[in-house]
Design a protein around this motif. Structure first.
Motif, PDB file in Angstrom:
ATOM      1  N   ILE A  41       0.818  -1.277  -0.211  1.00  0.00           N
ATOM      2  CA  ILE A  41      -0.066  -0.346  -0.089  1.00  0.00           C
ATOM      3  C   ILE A  41       1.243   1.395  -0.179  1.00  0.00           C
ATOM      4  N   LEU A  42       1.835   1.017   0.774  1.00  0.00           N
ATOM      5  CA  LEU A  42       2.503   2.522   0.926  1.00  0.00           C
ATOM      6  C   LEU A  42       3.514   2.573  -0.174  1.00  0.00           C
ATOM      7  N   ASP A  43       3.937   1.539  -1.380  1.00  0.00           N
ATOM      8  CA  ASP A  43       5.113   0.984  -1.932  1.00  0.00           C
ATOM      9  C   ASP A  43       3.527   1.813  -3.222  1.00  0.00           C
ATOM     10  N   THR A  44       2.179   2.155  -3.436  1.00  0.00           N
ATOM     11  CA  THR A  44       1.589   2.218  -4.301  1.00  0.00           C
ATOM     12  C   THR A  44       1.115   3.579  -4.507  1.00  0.00           C
ATOM     13  N   GLU A  45       0.436   3.694  -2.767  1.00  0.00           N
ATOM     14  CA  GLU A  45       0.559   5.470  -2.442  1.00  0.00           C
ATOM     15  C   GLU A  45       1.558   6.368  -2.173  1.00  0.00           C
ATOM     16  N   GLU A  99      -7.867  -5.152   6.810  1.00  0.00           N
ATOM     17  CA  GLU A  99      -7.905  -4.430   7.008  1.00  0.00           C
ATOM     18  C   GLU A  99      -6.427  -4.184   8.080  1.00  0.00           C
ATOM     19  N   GLY A 100      -6.514  -4.721   9.073  1.00  0.00           N
ATOM     20  CA  GLY A 100      -4.710  -4.663   9.619  1.00  0.00           C
ATOM     21  C   GLY A 100      -4.451  -4.270   9.290  1.00  0.00           C
ATOM     22  N   HIS A 101      -4.376  -4.549   8.030  1.00  0.00           N
ATOM     23  CA  HIS A 101      -2.918  -4.079   6.614  1.00  0.00           C
ATOM     24  C   HIS A 101      -3.168  -2.879   6.383  1.00  0.00           C
ATOM     25  N   ARG A 102      -4.506  -2.598   6.130  1.00  0.00           N
ATOM     26  CA  ARG A 102      -4.929  -0.829   5.547  1.00  0.00           C
ATOM     27  C   ARG A 102      -4.498  -0.101   6.711  1.00  0.00           C
ATOM     28  N   LYS A 103      -5.375  -0.663   8.249  1.00  0.00           N
ATOM     29  CA  LYS A 103      -4.556   0.678   9.070  1.00  0.00           C
ATOM     30  C   LYS A 103      -3.506   0.573   9.257  1.00  0.00           C
ATOM     31  N   PHE A 104      -2.520  -0.072   9.428  1.00  0.00           N
ATOM     32  CA  PHE A 104      -1.161   0.005   9.717  1.00  0.00           C
ATOM     33  C   PHE A 104      -0.476   1.015   9.158  1.00  0.00           C
ATOM     34  N   ALA A 105      -0.614   0.743   7.127  1.00  0.00           N
ATOM     35  CA  ALA A 105      -0.307   1.334   6.239  1.00  0.00           C
ATOM     36  C   ALA A 105      -0.855   2.924   6.595  1.00  0.00           C
ATOM     37  N   GLU A 106      -2.113   3.407   6.974  1.00  0.00           N
ATOM     38  CA  GLU A 106      -2.503   5.221   7.565  1.00  0.00           C
ATOM     39  C   GLU A 106      -1.994   5.510   7.951  1.00  0.00           C
ATOM     40  N   LYS A 107      -1.936   4.028   9.271  1.00  0.00           N
ATOM     41  CA  LYS A 107      -1.055   5.054  10.429  1.00  0.00           C
ATOM     42  C   LYS A 107       0.066   5.590  10.443  1.00  0.00           C
ATOM     43  N   ILE A 108       0.816   4.651   9.877  1.00  0.00           N
ATOM     44  CA  ILE A 108       2.541   4.413   9.571  1.00  0.00           C
ATOM     45  C   ILE A 108       2.942   6.030   9.049  1.00  0.00           C
ATOM     46  N   ARG A 109       1.591   6.640   7.855  1.00  0.00           N
ATOM     47  CA  ARG A 109       1.896   7.364   6.423  1.00  0.00           C
ATOM     48  C   ARG A 109       1.304   8.636   8.081  1.00  0.00           C
ATOM     49  N   GLU A 110       0.743   8.471   8.800  1.00  0.00           N
ATOM     50  CA  GLU A 110       0.007   9.956   9.784  1.00  0.00           C
ATOM     51  C   GLU A 110       1.054   9.792  10.814  1.00  0.00           C
ATOM     52  N   GLU A 111       2.269   8.518  11.019  1.00  0.00           N
ATOM     53  CA  GLU A 111       3.424   8.991  12.254  1.00  0.00           C
ATOM     54  C   GLU A 111       4.003   9.807  11.199  1.00  0.00           C
ATOM     55  N   ILE A 112       4.149   9.430  10.313  1.00  0.00           N
ATOM     56  CA  ILE A 112       6.011   9.589   9.797  1.00  0.00           C
ATOM     57  C   ILE A 112       5.657  10.374   8.492  1.00  0.00           C
ATOM     58  N   LYS A 113       4.460  11.039   7.599  1.00  0.00           N
ATOM     59  CA  LYS A 113       4.240  11.881   6.940  1.00  0.00           C
ATOM     60  C   LYS A 113       5.084  11.573   6.018  1.00  0.00           C
ATOM     61  N   ILE A 114       5.520  10.181   5.591  1.00  0.00           N
ATOM     62  CA  ILE A 114       6.018   9.713   4.459  1.00  0.00           C
ATOM     63  C   ILE A 114       5.126   9.653   3.021  1.00  0.00           C
TER      64      ILE A 114
END
Length: 200
Positions: free
Chosen positions: A35-39, A185-200
């Motif tokens: 998800i992070l690689d795509t988004e 759902e856990g993978h989606r939530k983890f991706a969302e949270k890590i983007r919020e936290e790290i601002k990549i």
């Protein structure tokens, strides 16, 4: 492209899916790394391995250091994200979060002796894994307690070692029946949270 993020972890980085009888893995677009690689504009490399604990034997530490030497040759900036510790608790019934953190600290200090990290060409981030939940693999109350405690223990060693830190232990990531592995759902939530936290 800003650079490369190496995601070094266990089955929750690999994307373990117990329902997949072939590869035992969620598709790339379901895994949090995919998800992070795509988004994002970053190139995300998934280096998760099922069952991996924190490298602590001569052979596993040497292999990790060899990988660091290879990774730091990547063009542009390189981040190394390390998210491990759950298997150390699962495999060692007497271990506490403090024991796991000590093992992690020794590992990180050794990694940081490698040229890529010592020169700061590569940057290191320690991620405390999400806490476990009650399930087929988590049948001891102390496992729940110690997995929750990893966040504060990892934060201490991140400060001592001087690396970036993200505490995912309190993110309440949905897990499958075993109480350890992320659902889709856990993978989606983890991706969302890590983007919020790290601002990549």
């Amino acid at each position: 492209m800003p650079g490369t993020i190496i995601c070094y972890g266990d089955s929750n980085t690999y994307g373990y899916d117990p329902h997949d009888q072939m590869e035992g893995r969620y598709p790339k677009d379901v895994r949090w790394t995919g998800i992070l690689d795509t988004e994002t504009e970053w190139k995300i490399e998934n280096h998760g391995v099922n069952g991996r604990s924190i490298p602590h034997t001569v052979s596993t530490v040497k292999f990790a250091c060899d990988q660091v030497r290879d990774w730091h040759r990547r063009p542009n900036s390189v981040w190394l994200w390390v998210m491990l510790g759950s298997n150390d608790l699962l495999e060692n019934p007497d271990f506490t979060a403090v024991d796991v953190a000590k093992r992690m600290e020794r590992f990180l200090k050794r990694l940081m002796e490698e040229a890529g990290l010592a020169s700061r060409k590569m940057k290191l981030r320690l991620i405390a894994p999400p806490a476990m939940k009650e399930g087929a693999w988590v049948d001891r109350p102390e496992l729940l307690v110690e997995s929750r405690n990893l966040g504060k223990e990892y934060q201490r060693i991140a400060r001592r070692v001087g690396v970036a830190f993200t505490d995912a232990s309190g993110w309440d990531i949905p897990t499958i029946y075993d109480g350890v592995h992320f659902t889709e759902e856990g993978h989606r939530k983890f991706a969302e949270k890590i983007r919020e936290e790290i601002k990549i």
